[in-house]
Write an enzyme that holds these catalytic residues in place. Structure first.
Site, mmCIF file in Angstrom:
data_model
loop_
_atom_site.group_PDB
_atom_site.id
_atom_site.type_symbol
_atom_site.label_atom_id
_atom_site.label_comp_id
_atom_site.label_asym_id
_atom_site.label_seq_id
_atom_site.Cartn_x
_atom_site.Cartn_y
_atom_site.Cartn_z
ATOM 1 N N ARG A 51 1.671 6.281 6.121
ATOM 2 C CA ARG A 51 2.545 5.346 6.847
ATOM 3 C C ARG A 51 3.496 4.629 5.889
ATOM 4 N NH1 ARG A 51 -1.846 0.845 8.999
ATOM 5 N NH2 ARG A 51 -3.124 0.822 7.107
ATOM 6 N N GLU A 53 6.005 5.307 2.895
ATOM 7 C CA GLU A 53 6.693 6.468 2.328
ATOM 8 C C GLU A 53 6.520 6.569 0.810
ATOM 9 O OE1 GLU A 53 10.937 6.653 3.039
ATOM 10 O OE2 GLU A 53 10.705 8.797 3.445
ATOM 11 N N ASP A 60 2.864 7.291 10.839
ATOM 12 C CA ASP A 60 1.952 6.204 11.240
ATOM 13 C C ASP A 60 1.315 6.657 12.546
ATOM 14 O OD1 ASP A 60 0.690 3.989 12.285
ATOM 15 O OD2 ASP A 60 2.302 2.589 11.789
ATOM 16 N N ASN A 68 -7.907 12.120 9.589
ATOM 17 C CA ASN A 68 -8.644 11.349 8.580
ATOM 18 C C ASN A 68 -8.338 9.854 8.624
ATOM 19 O OD1 ASN A 68 -9.788 10.821 5.679
ATOM 20 N ND2 ASN A 68 -7.632 10.195 5.604
ATOM 21 N N TYR A 80 -16.199 -0.606 14.305
ATOM 22 C CA TYR A 80 -16.116 0.677 13.602
ATOM 23 C C TYR A 80 -17.000 1.726 14.267
ATOM 24 C CZ TYR A 80 -16.095 3.979 9.701
ATOM 25 O OH TYR A 80 -15.953 5.112 8.925
HETATM 26 N N1 LIG Z 1 -15.508 5.626 2.697
HETATM 27 C C1 LIG Z 1 -16.598 5.948 3.339
HETATM 28 O O1 LIG Z 1 -17.729 5.722 2.835
HETATM 29 C C2 LIG Z 1 -16.527 6.600 4.696
HETATM 30 C C3 LIG Z 1 -17.732 6.966 5.317
HETATM 31 C C4 LIG Z 1 -17.680 7.610 6.555
HETATM 32 C C5 LIG Z 1 -16.454 7.890 7.134
HETATM 33 N N2 LIG Z 1 -15.282 7.516 6.517
HETATM 34 C C6 LIG Z 1 -14.024 7.857 7.192
HETATM 35 O O2 LIG Z 1 -13.206 8.588 6.301
HETATM 36 C C7 LIG Z 1 -11.809 8.379 6.638
HETATM 37 C C8 LIG Z 1 -11.056 8.000 5.371
HETATM 38 O O3 LIG Z 1 -11.637 6.836 4.855
HETATM 39 P P1 LIG Z 1 -11.452 6.350 3.346
HETATM 40 O O4 LIG Z 1 -12.787 5.968 2.855
HETATM 41 O O5 LIG Z 1 -10.623 7.334 2.585
HETATM 42 O O6 LIG Z 1 -10.642 5.012 3.635
HETATM 43 P P2 LIG Z 1 -9.436 4.308 2.873
HETATM 44 O O7 LIG Z 1 -9.552 4.538 1.411
HETATM 45 O O8 LIG Z 1 -9.419 2.931 3.395
HETATM 46 O O9 LIG Z 1 -8.157 5.114 3.395
HETATM 47 C C9 LIG Z 1 -7.780 5.047 4.741
HETATM 48 C C10 LIG Z 1 -6.517 5.861 4.919
HETATM 49 O O10 LIG Z 1 -6.133 5.771 6.307
HETATM 50 C C11 LIG Z 1 -4.760 5.409 6.335
HETATM 51 N N3 LIG Z 1 -4.369 4.771 7.591
HETATM 52 C C12 LIG Z 1 -4.918 3.689 8.208
HETATM 53 N N4 LIG Z 1 -4.225 3.407 9.333
HETATM 54 C C13 LIG Z 1 -3.229 4.321 9.416
HETATM 55 C C14 LIG Z 1 -2.183 4.559 10.325
HETATM 56 N N5 LIG Z 1 -1.987 3.774 11.396
HETATM 57 N N6 LIG Z 1 -1.354 5.624 10.124
HETATM 58 C C15 LIG Z 1 -1.521 6.425 9.047
HETATM 59 N N7 LIG Z 1 -2.466 6.230 8.119
HETATM 60 C C16 LIG Z 1 -3.316 5.196 8.306
HETATM 61 C C17 LIG Z 1 -4.586 4.490 5.125
HETATM 62 O O11 LIG Z 1 -3.207 4.308 4.845
HETATM 63 P P3 LIG Z 1 -2.666 2.979 4.064
HETATM 64 O O12 LIG Z 1 -2.820 3.267 2.597
HETATM 65 O O13 LIG Z 1 -1.242 2.866 4.499
HETATM 66 O O14 LIG Z 1 -3.508 1.824 4.527
HETATM 67 C C18 LIG Z 1 -5.341 5.304 4.091
HETATM 68 O O15 LIG Z 1 -4.554 6.383 3.649
HETATM 69 C C19 LIG Z 1 -11.798 7.293 7.712
HETATM 70 O O16 LIG Z 1 -11.647 7.888 8.987
HETATM 71 C C20 LIG Z 1 -13.183 6.653 7.576
HETATM 72 O O17 LIG Z 1 -13.620 6.053 8.767
HETATM 73 C C21 LIG Z 1 -15.292 6.889 5.302
#
Ligand SMILES: NC(=O)c1ccc[n+]([C@@H]2O[C@H](COP(=O)([O-])OP(=O)(O)OC[C@H]3O[C@@H](n4cnc5c(N)ncnc54)[C@H](OP(=O)(O)O)[C@@H]3O)[C@@H](O)[C@H]2O)c1
Length: 248
Positions: free
Chosen positions: A37, A39, A62, A89, A165
């Site tokens: 989201r 650029e 986004d 994701n 969540y």
């Molecule tokens: N970390 C864990 O332990 C864990 C465990 C189970 C599941 N998950 C799942 O894995 C996935 C990735 O998580 P992560 O740990 O990598 O989290 P993260 O580091 O917080 O990254 C989240 C990503 O989602 C993007 N995002 C959020 N809202 C958005 C929107 N409206 N449009 C486009 N992009 C958006 C963020 O972009 P910005 O940089 O712009 O905010 C970021 O790139 C999620 O679905 C999460 O629920 C994570």
């Protein structure tokens, strides 16, 4: 179809798990469209992966915005005419605030915004891109969920309550089952998986695993053979050494 002919879209690929999935998919020859989201963040990732010799493109996206998804879909249609893989994701977890960690105090606005990004946005981008998968009757949709959303184990697990969540990821799981039912008989396979607890901005420093490890199951599901799994929920492969199903 060989990997070299495939085009993948990964939402939220600028950091964390999305970045790791994008990198792994491009390392096996798939053309990955990096999306973010912001650029600048996305273009930095594109530059980084390109400098490793990986075949990637970039477009702003986004997933919570109708207009952004519309513009992205138009660009994808004009540029490629079809798409093969969608990894849903992008996600948020606002339950770090104490009042957000109880069903008795969680703000309804938090529930709405979490559902908007984690569930409605998955539906929005799926509705937009499935017609582009139908062009070649080929599609693999990977919905990133969490084992915290397994209803079968919720009453006994030790994870935080995390109401917005967990309930939003239950929505993702439900969407996966219903979408698979609707796509029955096509070569578009949709599955959900739990990447495990990973060291990302969301998972924090104490998490035991890397996003690269969490990305393994996504790559497996994104490259399923024709006739492969449809409408199922998988665990992280790293933990079990292979694709293992989780109970809903
Ligand atoms: N970390 C864990 O332990 C864990 C465990 C189970 C599941 N998950 C799942 O894995 C996935 C990735 O998580 P992560 O740990 O990598 O989290 P993260 O580091 O917080 O990254 C989240 C990503 O989602 C993007 N995002 C959020 N809202 C958005 C929107 N409206 N449009 C486009 N992009 C958006 C963020 O972009 P910005 O940089 O712009 O905010 C970021 O790139 C999620 O679905 C999460 O629920 C994570």
């Amino acid at each position: 179809m060989t990997n070299q002919n495939k085009i993948a879209v990964v939402t939220g690929s600028n950091r964390g798990l999305g970045y790791a999935i994008s990198r792994k998919l491009s390392q096996i020859g798939i053309h990955v469209v990096i999306t973010s989201r912001n650029e600048t963040d996305g273009l930095t990732v594109k530059q980084q992966l390109s400098s490793e010799g990986l075949d990637v493109n970039y477009h702003i996206l986004d997933v919570a915005s109708d207009e952004s998804v519309r513009n992205f879909t138009q660009w994808l249609t004009d540029t490629y005419g079809s798409v093969d893989i969608l990894v849903n994701n992008a996600g948020i977890n606002p339950t770090v605030q104490p009042e957000e960690s109880s069903l008795l105090t969680v703000k309804l606005e938090t529930m709405r915004s979490t559902f908007d990004t984690n569930v409605i946005a998955v539906l929005r981008i799926s509705q937009a891109l499935i017609p582009l998968m139908k062009v070649k009757n080929y599609g693999r949709i990977v919905n990133v969920s969490t084992e915290m959303a397994s209803l079968a184990t919720t009453p006994h697990d030790f994870y935080p309550l995390a109401p917005s969540y967990r309930l939003s990821k239950l929505g993702v799981n439900g969407l996966t089952v219903l979408l698979a039912k609707e796509l029955h008989g096509t070569n578009i396979l949709v599955n959900a998986y739990s990447p495990g607890w990973m060291k990302t901005d969301m998972g924090g420093e104490d998490a035991p695993f890397t996003p690269e490890e969490g990305a393994e199951t996504a790559v497996y599901l994104a490259t399923l053979p024709d006739g492969g799994a449809q409408g199922l929920f998988f665990a992280e492969m790293r933990k079990f050494g292979g694709p293992i199903q989780l109970p809903w």
